[in-house]
Design a protein around this motif. Structure first.
Motif: not given
Length: 152
Positions: A78-82
């Protein structure tokens, strides 16, 4: 001509199968490292809750960092940065463990074979974390490239 089409199709199928295996392996790696951190954190929480430990702050801090790292690793979908942050934290943790355990075991005059085995295990886990870091960064780039153009 049909032989070329058949060969091309079988090559594409083979490539698709290889990519599926790679995707499945990276998923297993991500979930496995997350389970490792949940287990590691839970063991530290257990030691915090036991009456024999005098310094509970470090154990609780390790528990929190481990659980956050596991959650960040799983956020890849859902959130590759995280997830990239989580993988970076995981790699740093494993490298710290390598240095700390090697230092402690050398001081305790542990068997050289055991020291090498434990160091290699944690180095491999650090490398696995770096692979997941790269995968999350690649997903970030893919999202940026495929993002629709803004409407003006």
């Amino acid at each position: 001509m049909s032989k070329e089409k058949t060969t091309g199709k079988s090559n594409n199928d083979m490539i698709d199968n290889i990519l599926k295996i790679e995707k499945l392996a990276k998923l297993a790696l991500r979930v496995g490292l997350s389970i490792y951190f949940i287990y590691f954190g839970s063991m530290n929480l257990w030691s915090v809750l036991s009456a024999t430990q005098s310094n509970k702050t470090w154990g609780f801090l390790i528990f929190i960092i481990s659980i956050i790292t596991a959650i960040l690793l799983l956020s890849h979908f859902k959130a590759p940065k995280l997830a990239a942050v989580g993988a970076g934290i995981a790699a740093i943790i494993f490298l710290i463990i390598v240095v700390a355990l090697a230092f402690i075991e050398i001081q305790q005059h542990a068997m050289l074979q055991m020291i090498i085995l434990r160091v290699l295990k944690d180095l491999i886990l650090a490398i696995a974390s770096i692979i997941l870091l790269g995968e999350s960064l690649k997903e970030m780039v893919r999202e940026k490239i495929t993002k629709p153009f803004p409407v003006r």
